[in-house]
Motif scaffolding. Structure first.
Motif, short mmCIF file in Angstrom:
data_model
loop_
_atom_site.label_atom_id
_atom_site.label_comp_id
_atom_site.label_asym_id
_atom_site.label_seq_id
_atom_site.Cartn_x
_atom_site.Cartn_y
_atom_site.Cartn_z
N VAL A 1 0.85 -1.20 0.00
CA VAL A 1 0.00 0.00 0.00
C VAL A 1 0.88 1.24 0.00
O VAL A 1 0.62 2.21 -0.74
CB VAL A 1 -0.95 -0.01 1.22
CG1 VAL A 1 -1.65 1.33 1.36
CG2 VAL A 1 -1.98 -1.12 1.08
N ARG A 2 1.94 1.23 0.80
CA ARG A 2 2.88 2.37 0.81
C ARG A 2 3.51 2.56 -0.58
O ARG A 2 3.65 3.70 -1.05
CB ARG A 2 3.98 2.15 1.85
CG ARG A 2 3.53 2.25 3.28
CD ARG A 2 4.72 2.47 4.19
NE ARG A 2 5.67 1.38 4.12
CZ ARG A 2 5.75 0.36 4.97
NH1 ARG A 2 4.91 0.29 5.99
NH2 ARG A 2 6.67 -0.58 4.83
N GLN A 3 3.88 1.46 -1.22
CA GLN A 3 4.49 1.56 -2.55
C GLN A 3 3.52 2.13 -3.57
O GLN A 3 3.89 3.00 -4.38
CB GLN A 3 4.97 0.18 -2.99
CG GLN A 3 6.10 -0.39 -2.17
CD GLN A 3 6.40 -1.82 -2.52
OE1 GLN A 3 6.17 -2.25 -3.65
NE2 GLN A 3 6.90 -2.59 -1.57
N LEU A 4 2.27 1.65 -3.56
CA LEU A 4 1.29 2.14 -4.53
C LEU A 4 0.97 3.61 -4.32
O LEU A 4 0.83 4.37 -5.28
CB LEU A 4 0.01 1.29 -4.43
CG LEU A 4 0.15 -0.18 -4.83
CD1 LEU A 4 -1.15 -0.92 -4.55
CD2 LEU A 4 0.52 -0.31 -6.30
N VAL A 5 0.87 4.02 -3.07
CA VAL A 5 0.61 5.43 -2.77
C VAL A 5 1.78 6.29 -3.24
O VAL A 5 1.60 7.38 -3.80
CB VAL A 5 0.34 5.62 -1.27
CG1 VAL A 5 0.36 7.09 -0.89
CG2 VAL A 5 -0.99 5.01 -0.89
N ALA A 6 3.00 5.79 -3.05
CA ALA A 6 4.18 6.55 -3.49
C ALA A 6 4.25 6.61 -5.02
O ALA A 6 4.57 7.67 -5.59
CB ALA A 6 5.45 5.92 -2.94
N LEU A 7 3.93 5.51 -5.69
CA LEU A 7 4.04 5.46 -7.15
C LEU A 7 2.98 6.30 -7.84
O LEU A 7 3.27 7.05 -8.78
CB LEU A 7 3.95 4.01 -7.63
CG LEU A 7 5.17 3.12 -7.38
CD1 LEU A 7 4.85 1.67 -7.72
CD2 LEU A 7 6.36 3.58 -8.20
N TYR A 8 1.73 6.18 -7.38
CA TYR A 8 0.63 6.84 -8.07
C TYR A 8 0.32 8.23 -7.51
O TYR A 8 -0.35 9.02 -8.18
CB TYR A 8 -0.63 5.98 -8.00
CG TYR A 8 -0.50 4.65 -8.70
CD1 TYR A 8 0.16 4.55 -9.91
CD2 TYR A 8 -1.03 3.49 -8.15
CE1 TYR A 8 0.30 3.34 -10.55
CE2 TYR A 8 -0.91 2.27 -8.80
CZ TYR A 8 -0.23 2.20 -9.99
OH TYR A 8 -0.10 0.99 -10.63
N GLY A 9 0.77 8.51 -6.29
CA GLY A 9 0.43 9.78 -5.67
C GLY A 9 1.60 10.71 -5.48
O GLY A 9 1.59 11.85 -5.96
#
Length: 809
Positions: free
Chosen positions: A522-530
């Motif tokens: 979840v941290r990775q996806l938030v960093a990548l897309y946000g």
């Protein structure tokens, strides 16, 4: 570490990047039929690029030389964008946002922490002063509007005031007494010296005195040396040479700060030294181009207007032979398109008839960042690879590099002046040679035949128009803050969202269940897309554009915390829209359009910005609206697609929605608004253990043998992070912290407080899973798994037939 260390780290990373680029040219450009091989290639490249990203970020954060930082920054943005492109390919290949990277990590000898997404420091540091001023201005607006309460100043009681005065008076008396005793001591010392001068000193006594002083000094030096060695051995201080390096590094930092403050410019020198040569060269080239054009077409061309670039457009124009080649190429492209359409129709007919269609295989999509990486690599090889860094002790600027960048600006200034002169000359030549007057070559006595058709203008949406031309950004900013739509960002980092990898997820994945990301993912996806697209303009403009993001999960899993973390890490403004925040404000469609227009205008001007819609499922609810406020909130659902169309690639504006009940909304319009959906799970055992430990220590508690964290982690199964935080705050009151010395904490205190809350039941988890399976990515996952199961069954059948054939023989 010293500057030489980070320069060497940059050099090693650049060599590794060159190796990765060479590997991409060899592997990714060729079509692949084996999906497992493709997945392995993509995952390996993803992990290696992440390692390069981490090293480049460390070099960029610690280098002082501004031109070196600019060179590293270019490559750093390119690596970030390439990571997003590879992530897009991985999602398209697996039809899932979370991937099983265990095998790749084991093969590359990496740990799960190596695939964490680092957040570059320059996102906030480069705009720190602007962000601080903006935060201070927002705080003043909220205080004046009564939306923010000042911290109350606690008044002293009479006893506390008397005690403070007593302490200060006793300290004053102590200092006065110490000074008095020092004067007495010095007076006695002077008297003893006078007596010693009157008496004759024995040489033996004098030698003994000198020896005593020297031995005392020598022993003190030895003792100090032993103490320093002991402190270094215990790790409580640094060796002398390391301290000297740190002092030198501080001096370099000061030099770098001075360098940042100074603005080196060589424009005036370039104008004086090269201005006349540049002017003559441009005039000669433009004249030659006009002569050649008249020789080919029979007349002088019209001078391009400044809107199209002026004389730049002359050099962009092509010769007639090139135009003919382009037309032939377009005809061939049309023929190829018609041929591909026929082939597609034939394939569709073959599929209907049950015939097999040959799959050409997977091929990597074209990249917008490989050219940036290759340019950065070539720039490093030309300017920095063989540079003598030892002689550059002060890490000063390089004049030639600055001149190279400013030479283009000087050429542009001179080109504008040349255009004015050459345009007048062209008009005179046209009048003298061809008898034409006017800028468009009209002959005298002849007018335009017929009216020219104006080209059709592209339809502009209401949000793209300037509905507030007479208002400043500050006034719009103030209105949004006073209405409660622009709120303060809580200082929360993405690393504060605690969680560990779920080791049981791979077992569930093999059964065919929909994969749910663990908290690190979840941290990775938030960093990548946000965070990464919002923080870098280059990444946002060229990477796969994500305009909207949805965070879905049970109440208390940290969705709001992640929204604030996005704004904190990227340095973004936060606009909040909920049914309660717009209740009684902006009634009707036109008022809502004006509200979104103000948010978009301020968000673009003060980018990056985040528009947060809380409880977004209520905007797309299935039932009839309850009350006027609910109806007004639902009207926003029809305006959000228009809002997203108004957000362009150069606008760093992100729409983030949070929901704890997504299954209550209409799925069709809900999924059309949000491009990316991140399903946030409840914490597992290891995460709950870390949460209990972290928040108890953060709340001021002391962990003893009477607090069994294993028991708390086991008992809190099904509870969320919010439950843990609330329970810790309930138990660790001020009174309880004062009693902790004589009454240590016990496990039963937390369990009793936890029993007052309701956990996340299995039925709610299944509802989230069923809802996510209906989303576009969930449907694609189901189709992918069905296709893989069909392939496995075919392979089994072929194997059985082969065995039977061998038995018959």
């Amino acid at each position: 570490m010293s500057q030489a260390t980070y320069i060497k780290l940059w050099a090693d990373t650049q060599r590794e990047l060159d190796t990765m680029l060479q590997r991409e040219r060899e592997e990714f450009l060729q079509p692949q039929e084996d999906r497992e091989k493709v997945w392995k290639m993509l995952a390996t490249a993803y992990v290696r690029y992440l390692e390069i990203f981490r090293r480049l970020e460390a070099s960029h954060a610690h280098l002082i030389h501004q031109q070196k930082r600019a060179a590293v920054r270019q490559v750093l943005d390119g690596v970030m964008g390439r990571l997003l492109e590879i992530k897009r390919e991985m999602v398209a290949l697996e039809s899932s946002e979370c991937h099983c990277m265990d095998g790749i990590l084991l093969e590359l000898q990496r740990v799960p922490e190596d695939i964490e997404i680092p957040i570059p420091e320059y996102f906030v540091k480069e705009n720190l002063r602007v962000l601080q001023e903006r935060e201070k201005y927002l705080q003043e607006i909220l205080l004046n509007a009564g939306l923010l309460e000042e911290e109350p100043v606690r008044a002293m009681t009479l006893e506390e005031a008397i005690r403070v005065i007593q302490v200060a008076e006793r300290a004053r008396q102590g200092r006065a007494r110490a000074a008095f005793m020092r004067r007495i001591y010095l007076e006695e010392k002077r008297q003893s010296k006078k007596q010693q001068k009157t008496t004759r000193i024995n040489p033996d006594a004098a030698a003994t005195c000198i020896q005593k002083v020297w031995r005392g000094y020598h022993q003190r030096m030895e003792t100090e040396k032993l103490r320093e060695e002991e402190m270094v051995f215990l790790g409580m201080s640094l060796p002398p040479e390391v301290e000297a390096r740190s002092v030198l590094q501080k001096a370099n930092v000061l030099q770098g700060e001075v360098q940042e403050r100074e603005d080196y410019s060589f424009r005036q020198e370039l104008r004086e030294a090269e201005g006349s040569h540049i002017k003559e060269t441009l005039q000669d080239e433009i004249t030659q181009c006009f002569v050649e054009c008249r020789h080919i077409t029979g007349r002088f061309p019209d001078y391009p207007p400044e809107k199209t670039g002026g004389s730049k457009a002359i050099f962009i124009e092509k010769h007639p032979e090139q135009v003919a080649e382009e037309l032939a190429g377009k005809k061939e492209a049309v023929k190829k398109e018609e041929k591909s359409r026929k082939e597609d129709k034939e394939e569709a007919k073959a599929q209907k008839a049950g015939k097999k269609v040959v799959d050409e295989g997977w091929k990597m999509s074209p990249s917008n960042f490989l050219s940036i990486l290759e340019e950065g690599s070539s720039q490093y090889q030309v300017f920095w690879e063989n540079r003598d860094n030892k002689s550059d002790f002060l890490q000063d600027h390089d004049p030639e590099l600055i001149k190279g960048g400013e030479r283009e600006e000087v050429e542009e200034e001179i080109r504008v002046q040349v255009d004015e002169v050459m345009q007048e000359k062209l008009l005179k030549v046209k009048q003298a040679v061809d008898g034409e007057i006017g800028p468009h070559g009209k002959k005298p006595g002849k007018g335009d035949k017929g009216s020219r058709k104006t080209p059709g203008k592209k339809k502009i949406s209401e949000l793209e128009r300037d509905l507030t031309p007479d208002r400043t950004i500050d006034s719009l900013f103030q209105e949004l803050a006073e209405e409660g739509l622009l709120i303060q960002v809580k200082n929360v980092n993405l690393s504060d969202y605690i969680g560990y990898y779920n080791c049981q997820r791979n077992i569930l994945r093999e059964t065919g269940a929909q994969p749910v990301p663990s908290i690190p993912e979840v941290r990775q996806l938030v960093a990548l897309y946000g965070i990464l697209p919002l923080g870098s303009q280059t990444v946002h403009e060229n990477a796969p554009l994500v305009k909207s993001l949805l965070l879905a999960g049970p109440a208390g899993v940290g969705k709001k915390m992640l929204v604030h973390a996005i704004c904190t890490e990227a340095g973004a403004n936060l606009f909040k829209l909920t049914s309660s925040s717009i209740a009684g404000k902006y009634p009707g469609r036109d008022a809502l359009m004006m509200m979104l227009h103000m948010i978009l205008k301020v968000g673009k001007e003060l980018q990056p910005s985040v528009l947060w819609i809380g409880d977004t499922e209520r905007m797309f609810a299935k039932g009839a609206p309850k009350g006027e406020d609910e109806l007004n909130f639902r009207r926003l659902a029809k305006l959000l697609p228009q809002f997203l169309r108004a957000v362009k690639p150069q606008d760093r504006v992100l729409l983030v929605g949070t929901t704890s009940r997504p299954f209550d909304a209409n799925l069709g319009p809900f999924c059309k608004v949000y491009q990316k959906i991140i399903l946030i799970p409840k914490p597992d055992y290891l995460t709950r253990f870390a949460l209990w430990k972290h928040y108890i220590l953060q709340g001021g508690g002391t962990l003893t043998k009477l607090v069994n964290l294993n028991c708390l982690a086991q008992v809190s199964d099904g509870f969320t992070q919010g439950h843990v935080v609330e329970v810790v705050h309930t138990v660790l009151t001020e009174l309880r912290l004062l009693q902790m010395a004589r009454k240590p904490l016990r496990t039963a205190e937390f369990v009793t407080a936890l029993a007052r809350h309701d956990p996340v039941y299995i039925e709610e988890e299944e509802a989230f899973q069923a809802w996510y399976a209906k989303t576009p990515l969930g449907k694609a996952w189901i189709a992918t798994m069905a296709a893989r199961d069909a392939e496995k069954e075919k392979a089994k059948k072929k194997g059985k037939k082969g065995k039977k054939g061998k038995g018959k023989k």
